[in-house]
Motif scaffolding. Sequence first.
Motif, PDB file in Angstrom:
ATOM      1  N   ARG A  76       0.812  -1.210   0.000  1.00  0.00           N
ATOM      2  CA  ARG A  76       0.000   0.000   0.000  1.00  0.00           C
ATOM      3  C   ARG A  76       0.850   1.267   0.000  1.00  0.00           C
ATOM      4  N   ARG A  86      -6.158  -2.729  -1.964  1.00  0.00           N
ATOM      5  CA  ARG A  86      -6.805  -2.671  -0.650  1.00  0.00           C
ATOM      6  C   ARG A  86      -6.778  -4.066  -0.023  1.00  0.00           C
ATOM      7  N   TYR A  87      -6.830  -4.095   1.308  1.00  0.00           N
ATOM      8  CA  TYR A  87      -6.834  -5.348   2.053  1.00  0.00           C
ATOM      9  C   TYR A  87      -8.192  -5.543   2.723  1.00  0.00           C
ATOM     10  N   GLU A  88      -8.559  -6.788   2.866  1.00  0.00           N
ATOM     11  CA  GLU A  88      -9.711  -7.176   3.681  1.00  0.00           C
ATOM     12  C   GLU A  88      -9.225  -8.300   4.587  1.00  0.00           C
ATOM     13  N   MET A  98      -6.137  -9.611  -0.515  1.00  0.00           N
ATOM     14  CA  MET A  98      -5.623  -8.413  -1.158  1.00  0.00           C
ATOM     15  C   MET A  98      -6.279  -8.290  -2.532  1.00  0.00           C
TER      16      MET A  98
END
Length: 237
Positions: A76, A86-88, A98
Amino acid sequence: MSPSAGGLVVFLLSVQVIQSQDGWRVNYRQTDVCAAKGSKVELSCDYTHPPGKYPSDIKDRFWFTKEKDGEPADLRTDSEYSGRVRYECYSYIKSCYMIITDVRESDSAEYKFTFRTNKPGEKYTGSPGVTLNVTGLQVQVRRSDSTWLELTCHSSCVLSDYFEYVWSKNEEIIKTGSSLPVSSGSTDRYSCYLRGYWNQRSPAVCKFTPLCRPVELHQHLTWRHQTAACKLEASKR
């Protein structure tokens, strides 16, 4: 005729990769991912830490491809991925996803997941990671007989059969499928793309017109559009 925007275009090998050491573990859900240029791709993993560690003990977790000063550099913070990553991550199930949008051929790399606790020096990286290959499309040409040629939409890695190839002639959609027969005397311009990704279509190919410069015809050929002209090039196989 303008195709609509599309969604995820990836091909995931089903083999899982598990890296572990003394109760630390990273389980990658894919080994190799093939993605079409301009699409969205998702990489995922599960991670485990030794007993006695709690979610609140995890200080940081992220994906990376490079190191900075000997330490993994969070993707990032990489300017090449700005606004595209973005990550979850979910502490209660110890999983982290990712998502990279608008993938580029320069995104082709090995991606690794790392996590560390609030105890200095206590960290773990799953290695080897997941290899991402991002491909554009090219039209390959093969002579069928003296009057017909077969055009094939080609990618540098294997995309899922689920996704549909579409052909255009002079910027108009004419057919779906991975190949297209055309007359060897055609003066039209052909290109292919994956449905939903019109803006990522292959370079156009054409035949023997004043704008085309022919070379000796071989069994396998690739035609590439070059600015205002087309050039026929032998493709070694």
